[in-house]
Write a protein that holds these residues in place. Sequence first.
Motif, PDB file in Angstrom:
ATOM      1  N   UNK A  83      43.158  27.034  12.463  1.00 18.98           N
ATOM      2  CA  UNK A  83      43.560  28.441  12.367  1.00 18.98           C
ATOM      3  C   UNK A  83      45.051  28.618  12.642  1.00 18.98           C
ATOM      4  N   UNK A  84      45.759  27.517  12.863  1.00 16.21           N
ATOM      5  CA  UNK A  84      47.213  27.593  13.025  1.00 16.21           C
ATOM      6  C   UNK A  84      47.865  28.046  11.723  1.00 16.21           C
ATOM      7  N   UNK A  85      47.340  27.556  10.613  1.00 18.23           N
ATOM      8  CA  UNK A  85      47.874  27.926   9.300  1.00 18.23           C
ATOM      9  C   UNK A  85      47.813  29.440   9.083  1.00 18.23           C
ATOM     10  N   UNK A  86      46.781  30.084   9.601  1.00 20.68           N
ATOM     11  CA  UNK A  86      46.583  31.507   9.378  1.00 20.68           C
ATOM     12  C   UNK A  86      47.482  32.351  10.274  1.00 20.68           C
ATOM     13  N   UNK A  87      47.848  31.798  11.429  1.00 17.53           N
ATOM     14  CA  UNK A  87      48.879  32.442  12.256  1.00 17.53           C
ATOM     15  C   UNK A  87      50.218  32.422  11.515  1.00 17.53           C
ATOM     16  N   UNK A  88      50.516  31.281  10.893  1.00 12.19           N
ATOM     17  CA  UNK A  88      51.763  31.159  10.132  1.00 12.19           C
ATOM     18  C   UNK A  88      51.761  32.098   8.920  1.00 12.19           C
ATOM     19  N   UNK A  93      53.951  37.022   6.352  1.00 13.20           N
ATOM     20  CA  UNK A  93      53.765  38.373   5.815  1.00 13.20           C
ATOM     21  C   UNK A  93      54.357  39.449   6.717  1.00 13.20           C
ATOM     22  N   UNK A  94      54.971  39.049   7.818  1.00 12.06           N
ATOM     23  CA  UNK A  94      55.582  40.007   8.730  1.00 12.06           C
ATOM     24  C   UNK A  94      54.583  40.809   9.542  1.00 12.06           C
ATOM     25  N   UNK A  95      53.365  40.272   9.728  1.00 10.32           N
ATOM     26  CA  UNK A  95      52.321  40.964  10.484  1.00 10.32           C
ATOM     27  C   UNK A  95      52.396  40.532  11.947  1.00 10.32           C
ATOM     28  N   UNK A  96      52.527  41.458  12.881  1.00  8.93           N
ATOM     29  CA  UNK A  96      52.603  41.105  14.308  1.00  8.93           C
ATOM     30  C   UNK A  96      51.373  40.320  14.741  1.00  8.93           C
ATOM     31  N   UNK A  97      51.587  39.346  15.596  1.00  8.72           N
ATOM     32  CA  UNK A  97      50.496  38.485  16.037  1.00  8.72           C
ATOM     33  C   UNK A  97      49.382  39.276  16.695  1.00  8.72           C
ATOM     34  N   UNK A  98      49.736  40.375  17.390  1.00 12.17           N
ATOM     35  CA  UNK A  98      48.708  41.169  18.067  1.00 12.17           C
ATOM     36  C   UNK A  98      47.732  41.824  17.072  1.00 12.17           C
ATOM     37  N   UNK A 100      46.422  40.256  14.517  1.00  9.18           N
ATOM     38  CA  UNK A 100      45.479  39.253  13.998  1.00  9.18           C
ATOM     39  C   UNK A 100      44.857  38.397  15.101  1.00  9.18           C
ATOM     40  N   UNK A 101      45.329  38.570  16.335  1.00 12.37           N
ATOM     41  CA  UNK A 101      44.889  37.684  17.405  1.00 12.37           C
ATOM     42  C   UNK A 101      43.387  37.765  17.657  1.00 12.37           C
ATOM     43  N   UNK A 102      42.805  38.976  17.536  1.00 11.10           N
ATOM     44  CA  UNK A 102      41.373  39.111  17.799  1.00 11.10           C
ATOM     45  C   UNK A 102      40.557  38.296  16.793  1.00 11.10           C
ATOM     46  N   UNK A 103      41.011  38.300  15.539  1.00  7.56           N
ATOM     47  CA  UNK A 103      40.337  37.512  14.512  1.00  7.56           C
ATOM     48  C   UNK A 103      40.570  36.023  14.720  1.00  7.56           C
ATOM     49  N   UNK A 104      41.817  35.629  15.003  1.00  8.04           N
ATOM     50  CA  UNK A 104      42.139  34.219  15.193  1.00  8.04           C
ATOM     51  C   UNK A 104      41.344  33.598  16.335  1.00  8.04           C
ATOM     52  N   UNK A 105      41.049  34.389  17.350  1.00 11.21           N
ATOM     53  CA  UNK A 105      40.385  33.858  18.534  1.00 11.21           C
ATOM     54  C   UNK A 105      38.908  34.239  18.602  1.00 11.21           C
ATOM     55  N   UNK A 106      38.330  34.544  17.455  1.00  7.67           N
ATOM     56  CA  UNK A 106      36.925  34.953  17.429  1.00  7.67           C
ATOM     57  C   UNK A 106      36.000  33.758  17.204  1.00  7.67           C
ATOM     58  N   UNK A 107      34.797  33.871  17.704  1.00 11.75           N
ATOM     59  CA  UNK A 107      33.780  32.843  17.475  1.00 11.75           C
ATOM     60  C   UNK A 107      33.498  32.703  15.981  1.00 11.75           C
ATOM     61  N   UNK A 108      33.473  33.820  15.268  1.00 13.46           N
ATOM     62  CA  UNK A 108      33.174  33.802  13.834  1.00 13.46           C
ATOM     63  C   UNK A 108      34.173  32.930  13.076  1.00 13.46           C
ATOM     64  N   UNK A 156      48.157  24.334  18.968  1.00 14.80           N
ATOM     65  CA  UNK A 156      47.146  25.329  19.332  1.00 14.80           C
ATOM     66  C   UNK A 156      46.409  25.787  18.081  1.00 14.80           C
ATOM     67  N   UNK A 157      45.140  26.126  18.276  1.00 16.82           N
ATOM     68  CA  UNK A 157      44.260  26.646  17.230  1.00 16.82           C
ATOM     69  C   UNK A 157      43.882  25.603  16.179  1.00 16.82           C
ATOM     70  N   UNK A 158      44.105  24.324  16.494  1.00 12.89           N
ATOM     71  CA  UNK A 158      43.648  23.232  15.636  1.00 12.89           C
ATOM     72  C   UNK A 158      42.730  22.345  16.479  1.00 12.89           C
ATOM     73  N   UNK A 159      41.486  22.146  16.012  1.00  3.90           N
ATOM     74  CA  UNK A 159      40.491  21.392  16.779  1.00  3.90           C
ATOM     75  C   UNK A 159      40.010  20.180  15.974  1.00  3.90           C
ATOM     76  N   UNK A 160      40.322  18.964  16.408  1.00  6.40           N
ATOM     77  CA  UNK A 160      39.722  17.795  15.764  1.00  6.40           C
ATOM     78  C   UNK A 160      38.207  17.820  15.985  1.00  6.40           C
TER      79      UNK A 160
END
Length: 252
Positions: A83-88, A93-98, A100-108, A156-160
């Motif tokens: 999910x590191x790629x999606x933060x980038x 796109x100039x979207x503040x991290x706050x 998208x953070x809820x989605x990036x850190x979701x179980x789904x 961060x946000x990359x899990x082997x």
Amino acid sequence: MNQTIDTILNHRSIRSFKDEPLTEEQISTIVQCAQAAATSSYLQVYSIIGVKEPVKKKKLAELAGNQEYVEDNGHFFVFCADLNRHKLAAELEGIPIENVIETLESTEKFMVGMIDAALAAQNAVIAAESMGLGICFIGGLRNNLPEVAKVLKTPDRVVPLFGLCVGVPDQQPGQKQRLPIDNVYHVDEYIQDESQFKQQLSNYNEDISDYYLKRTQGKRSHTWTEIVTGKMTKPVRMYMKDFLKSIKLPLK
């Protein structure tokens, strides 16, 4: 039946490979086939790390439980939820991290990453086996993910999630029989007849016990339910939730 189905149904894990590295063309073909797998909402929440450096392969073999075939194979792939790629992408796109953070850190989304990686890996396996190569999945990497992450330098946000040994087979082991199809496949709803399931498992146990007796020349006769019950009574990798939190993938 066709050649693809024959390849799939002939699958078995290979744990001994000839000393023949995969060609760049073979590696590229396997990765391209992995990328051709379905992906949820076109998100492509995974990355693949190919490990060639002998020192790194040796270390990963140790971390995976001293499985020597992690070191000795034609090529070693590590499939990661990413999910590191999606933060980038959000930053691009100039979207503040706050936002998208809820989605990036979701179980789904973590589940999407695991599913995407598994689908890609299975495509890679079918491609490799269709080329006459052998494979072995390596879940043992999760024995010590903090150290694996250091070796692979994952952010961060990359899990082997698991490894995949690929190479020219140097053995032809027997094929383990799978569960009866009626024990796995349900029509319209989950069948609740537990007595039927237990009878099927009892019959399956006899087949698996016979398989091990022949494979070990009578030294082992474990049943399937005996094996899985033994594993379920010994919790493993209980650190996982804390590790995911530490790399900003809390389950919520």
